[in-house]
Design a protein around this motif. Sequence first.
Motif, PDB file in Angstrom:
ATOM      1  N   LEU A 100       0.850  -1.180   0.000  1.00 16.46           N
ATOM      2  CA  LEU A 100       0.000   0.000   0.000  1.00 16.46           C
ATOM      3  C   LEU A 100       0.891   1.237   0.000  1.00 16.46           C
ATOM      4  CD1 LEU A 100      -2.573  -1.213   2.669  1.00 16.46           C
ATOM      5  CD2 LEU A 100      -2.922  -1.074   0.196  1.00 16.46           C
ATOM      6  N   THR A 101       0.358   2.371  -0.449  1.00 20.92           N
ATOM      7  CA  THR A 101       1.150   3.593  -0.574  1.00 20.92           C
ATOM      8  C   THR A 101       0.570   4.684   0.322  1.00 20.92           C
ATOM      9  OG1 THR A 101       1.552   3.009  -2.890  1.00 20.92           O
ATOM     10  CG2 THR A 101       2.098   5.248  -2.219  1.00 20.92           C
ATOM     11  N   PRO A 102       1.104   4.839   1.528  1.00 26.01           N
ATOM     12  CA  PRO A 102       0.606   5.889   2.416  1.00 26.01           C
ATOM     13  C   PRO A 102       1.115   7.263   1.966  1.00 26.01           C
ATOM     14  CG  PRO A 102       2.440   4.769   3.434  1.00 26.01           C
ATOM     15  CD  PRO A 102       2.168   4.050   2.136  1.00 26.01           C
ATOM     16  N   PRO A 103       0.576   8.334   2.542  1.00 22.98           N
ATOM     17  CA  PRO A 103       1.048   9.678   2.184  1.00 22.98           C
ATOM     18  C   PRO A 103       2.545   9.852   2.440  1.00 22.98           C
ATOM     19  CG  PRO A 103      -0.973   9.803   3.468  1.00 22.98           C
ATOM     20  CD  PRO A 103      -0.517   8.368   3.508  1.00 22.98           C
ATOM     21  N   CYS A 104       3.170  10.674   1.603  1.00 24.41           N
ATOM     22  CA  CYS A 104       4.592  10.983   1.798  1.00 24.41           C
ATOM     23  C   CYS A 104       4.749  11.869   3.040  1.00 24.41           C
ATOM     24  CB  CYS A 104       5.157  11.692   0.564  1.00 24.41           C
ATOM     25  SG  CYS A 104       4.604  13.400   0.349  1.00 24.41           S
ATOM     26  N   GLY A 105       5.970  12.108   3.437  1.00 22.78           N
ATOM     27  CA  GLY A 105       6.235  12.912   4.629  1.00 22.78           C
ATOM     28  C   GLY A 105       5.690  14.329   4.540  1.00 22.78           C
ATOM     29  N   VAL A 106       5.823  14.954   3.380  1.00 25.71           N
ATOM     30  CA  VAL A 106       5.317  16.318   3.211  1.00 25.71           C
ATOM     31  C   VAL A 106       3.796  16.321   3.367  1.00 25.71           C
ATOM     32  CG1 VAL A 106       5.066  18.237   1.586  1.00 25.71           C
ATOM     33  CG2 VAL A 106       7.249  17.044   1.761  1.00 25.71           C
TER      34      VAL A 106
END
Length: 150
Positions: A100-106
Amino acid sequence: MNNKKFIDCTKQFSELDSAVCELILTAISARKFAYVPYSNFPVGAALRTKCGKVFSGCNVENAAFTPGACAERTAICKAISEGYKEFESCAVVAYQKDTLTPPCGVCRQFLIEFAVEDFPVYVARAEDPPSDVLCTSVYNLLPNGFRCYK
């Protein structure tokens, strides 16, 4: 931000309530408009405001890379530009076969900026229908994130 309110877990899409399913499907629809000529990695996001209005967004790349916008930030900016600043949930979808692809740090920092209190974040693969959904929260994605409290 109040302390950890949500427990991370993975659920099947079919186990989620209709409002969460709608949010995920809206993110999947938004992903179709992504402008990704460099990475070829489209992402969609949808946020539900406290009053129930849903804002969606997709990622938009730029040849200079830095000025690109992630799907989550696009959705938040759409909501903010229309006067909505309080959110109750978020869905983020992308497609990677094995994860799965969670939100990036920014984007995690951007989400926490507008999180008066912790709210759920649902991360799914852009499939029809989605299968596994990570049920997490803003706080779980960025514990002790930077905040300027009034």
